[in-house]
Write a protein that holds these residues in place. Structure first.
Motif, PDB file in Angstrom:
ATOM      1  N   SER A  28      -6.693   4.258  -2.930  1.00  0.00           N
ATOM      2  CA  SER A  28      -5.689   4.647  -3.784  1.00  0.00           C
ATOM      3  C   SER A  28      -5.374   4.350  -4.915  1.00  0.00           C
ATOM      4  O   SER A  28      -5.274   5.896  -4.823  1.00  0.00           O
ATOM      5  N   SER A  61      -8.828   6.894  -5.899  1.00  0.00           N
ATOM      6  CA  SER A  61      -8.383   8.245  -5.591  1.00  0.00           C
ATOM      7  C   SER A  61      -7.197   9.072  -6.264  1.00  0.00           C
ATOM      8  O   SER A  61      -7.694  10.220  -6.866  1.00  0.00           O
ATOM      9  N   ASP A 100       0.890   3.597  -2.586  1.00  0.00           N
ATOM     10  CA  ASP A 100       0.541   5.355  -2.542  1.00  0.00           C
ATOM     11  C   ASP A 100       1.632   6.745  -2.875  1.00  0.00           C
ATOM     12  O   ASP A 100       0.830   7.412  -3.726  1.00  0.00           O
ATOM     13  N   LYS A 119       0.722   9.545  -5.379  1.00  0.00           N
ATOM     14  CA  LYS A 119       0.938  10.571  -4.911  1.00  0.00           C
ATOM     15  C   LYS A 119       1.495  11.435  -5.806  1.00  0.00           C
ATOM     16  O   LYS A 119       2.171  12.342  -6.052  1.00  0.00           O
ATOM     17  N   SER A 168     -13.533   9.682  -2.826  1.00  0.00           N
ATOM     18  CA  SER A 168     -12.876  10.083  -3.393  1.00  0.00           C
ATOM     19  C   SER A 168     -13.789  10.050  -5.092  1.00  0.00           C
ATOM     20  O   SER A 168     -13.546  10.799  -5.248  1.00  0.00           O
ATOM     21  N   PHE A 214      -8.134   0.584   1.752  1.00  0.00           N
ATOM     22  CA  PHE A 214      -6.651   1.272   1.432  1.00  0.00           C
ATOM     23  C   PHE A 214      -5.971   0.943   0.142  1.00  0.00           C
ATOM     24  O   PHE A 214      -5.947   1.890  -0.414  1.00  0.00           O
ATOM     25  N   SER A 215      -6.131  -0.114  -0.476  1.00  0.00           N
ATOM     26  CA  SER A 215      -5.132  -0.572  -1.653  1.00  0.00           C
ATOM     27  C   SER A 215      -6.619  -0.244  -2.784  1.00  0.00           C
ATOM     28  O   SER A 215      -6.634   0.984  -3.479  1.00  0.00           O
ATOM     29  N   ASN A 217       0.843  -0.949   0.479  1.00  0.00           N
ATOM     30  CA  ASN A 217       0.083   0.006  -0.232  1.00  0.00           C
ATOM     31  C   ASN A 217       0.824   1.287  -0.213  1.00  0.00           C
ATOM     32  O   ASN A 217       0.184   2.581  -0.889  1.00  0.00           O
TER      33      ASN A 217
END
Length: 647
Positions: free
Chosen positions: A261, A264, A233, A237, A292, A257-258, A229
């Motif tokens: 991300s 997003s 991420d 980013k 998101s 979270f995966s 992750n």
């Protein structure tokens, strides 16, 4: 010859007494120290080279330390007992003492002083002190402690030390310090530790070194979910959504979270088709997933889909509402923003970001009543802490609504001010004809060391324009270039053209436009044309109008201004020529309207719940206004386009 004095009997007696006191004090010092605790398991050693006994948490002094209330007076008493009993050099006792000190935000430096008195401190004590500085938002002091104390005393680190230091480097954004810490990780053999690797991946990603982050990721094939992750991420980013997707497909396991991300990342890039495909494949979703997606559609201004998703959400948090409020502010649908806020109040408590959007809408709509209610809500709600952004939004609302006394009150109470705060005050005074106060604010801004920007001078020049201060306008127009090295933009030239035009200096305005280093645009020529109308300058108006029509032949404003200038001078043939040009090009004037907010006690339902008497009175007034307009118009065809809606 030498002279010898014989000591007197009194001197001999004093010397004897002093000697007796000295011998007595030495005998007392030779005795064993008194016992402070009745614990026979911790008797002081008889031999100096005997190692310190093993200390247990059940020891009375440690139990007292654990129950310490946090007052320095109580801690100092326990500290003294630890020193006298010799237990402070025990790692367990020292660690507990430092932990107690670090539990108080004001005792960080006291913990450092205690550390300096330790002969053999361990990594736990160092980590505790550094973590305390990080929690106090002082990462630089934490890093300084590591080099000046931990490294200086050669305290060996443990696997908690380096993740903490790497986090510090991430927070201060120093890739150089991060690389130095990475070198120490390799030196002490922690490069395969998962906790350390994950921290390094995050640090390199934050600092924009995504290649180095991938190198740390590839060091070992053993990775946990956090490692995957962190790398995904990092790619997201840094804008490498393709690499993130490849890694996402290789993941052995995925969690929320995966998925979030990746969604997003696609939403941030405006690729809502890919984001929606992943959103539909998710085995389960949380509120972050929904937010998101909504934020992605907000970014591309797809209001319809954003609203549909918002209404489909199983539950919403304050972030969900804030996204929608910010959307309506961005598309300038301020009425819908306030309507959405009314819905939100019954479901979720607003925060600072919520109120910034609401106050922005109130400022544009002139909703002084609603803005004042928000101000009252801020005062009575202890959870809301007005920051610079919220206070600036509040004073801007008051300024645009004409309540400059209230705006000044908010401004004066701000502990910190941004340049936007100063600009809002200057703008407020200027737009309400108080140019002297606007310039006083600017002078105060200079005295306090705040650096003006280009928007500041737009507000200053606008204030001069509204009050006809030609000399002051030229002065500040030159000041921005001479002192602050700000090159004038179209907005600054526009203010100057308006200022000169209002003062009747048409030729100066025209010359200023022609000497501009950039294309003037329709706004500047329009301001000059408007000034020509005000001062009945028909010859220059014709030249300016033709220039405007060349720049934007579809803009009806130039035609109407020129027609009005001809009409004012009685040139009806020229008026007819302009009207024929408008008809030939299919240009029609949109119906003008004024928006008046009618409500009672802050509710939006006044018109619906109004009495028949009030409605009749309103309609009667509107009908009288329409009749007067018809009688005062020269061209009846123009009147035919004016309608009064009473529905």
């Amino acid at each position: 010859m030498g002279i010898r004095f014989r000591p007197s009997n009194s001197a001999v007696r004093i010397s004897s007494l002093s000697l007796e006191k000295f011998l007595k004090s030495r005998r007392n010092l030779a005795r064993a120290p008194p016992k402070l605790w009745s614990d026979h398991a911790h008797e002081p050693p008889e031999e100096e080279d005997r190692p310190l006994p093993v200390l247990k948490l059940s020891h009375p002094i440690l139990r007292t330390l654990e129950s310490c209330s946090g007052s320095m007076k109580e801690f100092n008493q326990i500290h003294t007992q630890l020193l006298v009993s010799g237990l402070l050099q025990q790692p367990l006792a020292a660690g507990r003492a430092v932990k107690t000190l670090c539990s108080s935000p004001d005792s960080g430096q006291h913990a450092v002083l205690l550390f300096e008195g330790l002969e053999e401190p361990d990594a736990f004590i160092c980590n505790t002190i550094m973590r305390n500085f990080v929690n106090l938002n002082d990462p630089c002091t934490a890093l300084g402690f590591y080099y000046q104390h931990m490294v200086h005393k050669c305290v060996p680190p443990n696997h908690y030390t380096f993740p903490l230091l790497v986090k510090v480097c991430s927070e201060i954004g120093s890739i150089r310090e991060g690389e130095k810490i990475h070198a120490r990780v390799l030196k002490f053999g922690f490069e395969l530790d998962l906790f350390v690797r994950n921290s390094l991946i995050h640090m390199y990603s934050v600092c924009g070194k995504i290649g180095d982050a991938r190198a740390v990721f590839d060091v070992c094939s053993i990775s946990d979910l956090v490692t995957w992750n962190s790398m995904i991420d990092g790619y997201v980013k840094n804008g490498e959504i393709g690499a993130a997707r490849e890694l996402f497909e290789e993941m052995p396991d995925r969690d929320l979270f995966s998925w979030n991300s990746m969604i997003s990342g696609y939403a941030g890039n405006g690729d809502m088709r890919a984001a929606e495909a992943l959103f539909n494949k998710m085995p389960f979703r949380d509120i972050v997933s929904w937010n998101s997606m909504i934020d992605g559609y907000v970014q591309i201004r797809n209001v319809k889909v954003a609203c549909e998703l918002f209404n489909l959400m199983p539950y919403r948090n304050v972030v969900s509402w804030n996204i929608m409020l910010a959307l309506y502010v961005r598309i300038k649908d301020y009425d819908e923003c306030l309507f959405m806020f009314d819905r939100m109040i019954g479901e979720t408590m607003p925060n600072e970001a919520t109120l910034v959007s609401v106050l922005t809408a109130c400022a544009h709509l002139g909703r002084f009543d609603m803005g004042k209610w928000v101000h009252s809500y801020i005062k009575n709600n202890r959870v809301i802490e007005p920051d610079v952004l919220l206070s600036t939004a509040l004073l801007t609302m008051y300024a645009k609504c004409g309540a400059m006394d209230l705006a000044r009150d908010v401004f004066d109470k701000m502990p910190n001010r941004s340049v936007v705060s100063w600009n809002s005050m200057i703008m407020g005074y200027g737009m309400h004809g108080q140019a002297d106060k606007a310039l006083e604010i600017f002078l105060d801004m200079e005295k306090r060391g705040a650096m003006p920007n280009d928007a500041t001078f737009v507000s200053v020049l606008g204030a001069c324009s509204h009050s006809g201060m030609v000399l002051e306008g030229w002065w500040y127009f030159g000041l921005m270039r001479r002192v602050y090295k700000i090159e004038p933009k179209v907005e600054h030239y526009g203010c100057m053209v308006d200022l000169l035009g209002r003062a009747g200096l048409m030729k100066d305005s025209e010359e200023l436009i022609r000497k501009m280093p950039m294309e003037g645009g329709t706004a500047l020529w329009g301001a000059l044309l408007s000034a020509c109308r005000t001062h009945s300058h028909s010859e220059l108006a014709e030249i300016v109008a033709k220039r405007l029509i060349e720049l934007d032949p579809k803009d009806i404003g130039a035609y109407l201004l020129l027609s009005n200038i001809y009409a004012a001078e009685g040139k009806w043939d020229d008026v007819e020529i302009v009207r024929q040009m408008m008809k030939g090009r299919g240009l029609t004037k949109k119906t003008g309207f004024s928006q008046v907010h009618i409500e009672e006690f802050g509710t939006r339902s006044f018109v619906e719940n109004a009495s028949i008497h009030r409605k009749s009175m309103m309609y009667s007034i509107l009908s009288d206004m329409a009749a007067h307009i018809k009688l005062s118009c020269r061209d009846y065809e123009e009147v035919e386009n004016l309608t009064v809606s009473c529905s």
